[in-house]
Motif scaffolding. Sequence first.
Motif, short mmCIF file in Angstrom:
data_model
loop_
_atom_site.label_atom_id
_atom_site.label_comp_id
_atom_site.label_asym_id
_atom_site.label_seq_id
_atom_site.Cartn_x
_atom_site.Cartn_y
_atom_site.Cartn_z
N SER A 182 50.07 17.69 47.17
CA SER A 182 49.80 18.18 48.31
C SER A 182 48.86 19.30 48.57
O SER A 182 48.40 19.69 49.60
N MET A 183 48.92 20.20 47.46
CA MET A 183 48.32 21.56 47.75
C MET A 183 47.02 21.50 47.21
O MET A 183 46.18 22.50 47.25
N VAL A 184 46.52 20.58 46.52
CA VAL A 184 45.06 20.67 45.98
C VAL A 184 44.03 20.78 47.00
O VAL A 184 43.22 21.85 46.60
N GLU A 185 43.91 20.28 48.38
CA GLU A 185 42.91 20.53 49.22
C GLU A 185 43.06 21.85 49.63
O GLU A 185 41.89 22.57 49.60
N ALA A 186 44.11 22.38 50.17
CA ALA A 186 44.13 23.82 50.50
C ALA A 186 43.71 24.83 49.33
O ALA A 186 43.01 25.88 49.60
N ALA A 205 41.98 25.49 56.23
CA ALA A 205 42.13 25.99 54.72
C ALA A 205 43.71 25.62 54.15
O ALA A 205 43.75 25.78 52.92
N ALA A 206 44.73 26.05 55.09
CA ALA A 206 45.93 26.08 54.76
C ALA A 206 46.65 24.69 54.61
O ALA A 206 47.92 24.49 54.19
N GLY A 207 46.09 23.66 55.23
CA GLY A 207 46.79 22.41 55.33
C GLY A 207 47.64 22.19 56.48
O GLY A 207 48.51 21.27 56.67
N LEU A 208 47.64 23.19 57.37
CA LEU A 208 48.07 23.14 58.85
C LEU A 208 47.50 22.28 59.49
O LEU A 208 46.39 22.48 60.00
N ASP A 209 48.04 21.60 60.34
CA ASP A 209 47.50 20.47 61.38
C ASP A 209 47.05 21.39 62.30
O ASP A 209 47.74 22.25 62.99
N THR A 210 45.61 21.09 62.62
CA THR A 210 44.94 21.82 63.53
C THR A 210 45.26 21.71 64.96
O THR A 210 45.35 22.81 65.80
N GLY A 211 45.90 20.27 65.33
CA GLY A 211 46.60 20.11 66.65
C GLY A 211 47.62 21.45 66.86
O GLY A 211 47.55 21.71 68.04
N VAL A 212 48.55 21.22 65.99
CA VAL A 212 49.67 22.24 66.03
C VAL A 212 49.29 23.53 66.29
O VAL A 212 49.80 24.27 66.96
N ALA A 213 48.31 23.87 65.23
CA ALA A 213 47.89 25.32 65.27
C ALA A 213 47.30 25.62 66.65
O ALA A 213 47.64 26.68 67.36
#
Length: 263
Positions: free
Chosen positions: A120-124, A228-236
Amino acid sequence: MQSHSYEVTTVWTGNTGSGTSGYRDYARSLEVRTPGRETLPGSSDPAFRGDPTRWNPELLLLAALGQCHLLSYLHACVEAGVVVTAYEDRAGGTMAEDGAGGGRFTEVVLRPHVTVAGPSMVEAATAAHVLAGERCFIAASVAFPVRHEPTVVAEDGPRATDAAAPAPAGLAQVRAEIDRIDARLVGLLARRQEQVRLAGTLKTDEAAVRAPDRQAAVLAAVRERALAAGLDTGVAEQVWRAMVAGFVDLELREHAARTSPGS
Ligand SMILES: O=C(O)C(=O)C[C@]1(C(=O)O)C=C[C@@H](O)C=C1
């Protein structure tokens, strides 16, 4: 702005008896010294009569860029919640001579191979190379492009089915971790509040307090970081809109108190 100073001593050790009486009459050997570190044996590139067993400036330049990217990258990964477990970079650079005794690097390519703790961390982890590249002090100081060709892999085996992996956490355990993260967030928000208050004291009117352009810039930067961090942009976006609205209210209250008659 904070600045930092560095010093090294470079001593030529290659006088073979007649100094620089002729191009072939001296060794290119040198020592790079700085207190508290092992002395670095230096020389020139063997193409320029150097000693192939010693470090030449071209290799040191690649080493500086490679180290700087590695260190910026590990920091960027911490911020992105990415757990790096191994990192190895094979950097290459091209230097072109100009035919008149000079020359310059035209490009350096970093090829970091990174291992992260889970798929799950590969993309970030891949995205973090961009931020690391922007932050690397040495890459920002050179006049040629520094490109990245990164590869990122996750550690072997699906963790959840790994015999040695811990049993899945129960809800109470997960909530305890959420509470610990919240405690850190509250601390960070208190530090943010200090800076926001300071900003408020530097503003002259309500329009400056609201600063819609600045709010838009803050949101845009957070969106990129979230990606970049894999945080949902809607939540952010929701979180930051609410948080900035709260801080604008605080600044407005304090501004009103400062400018009200009798204050
Ligand atoms: O950057 C500023 O000027 C701030 O006061 C900080 C902040 C924020 O919380 O991010 C708060 C109010 C402004 O509307 C814009 C941004």
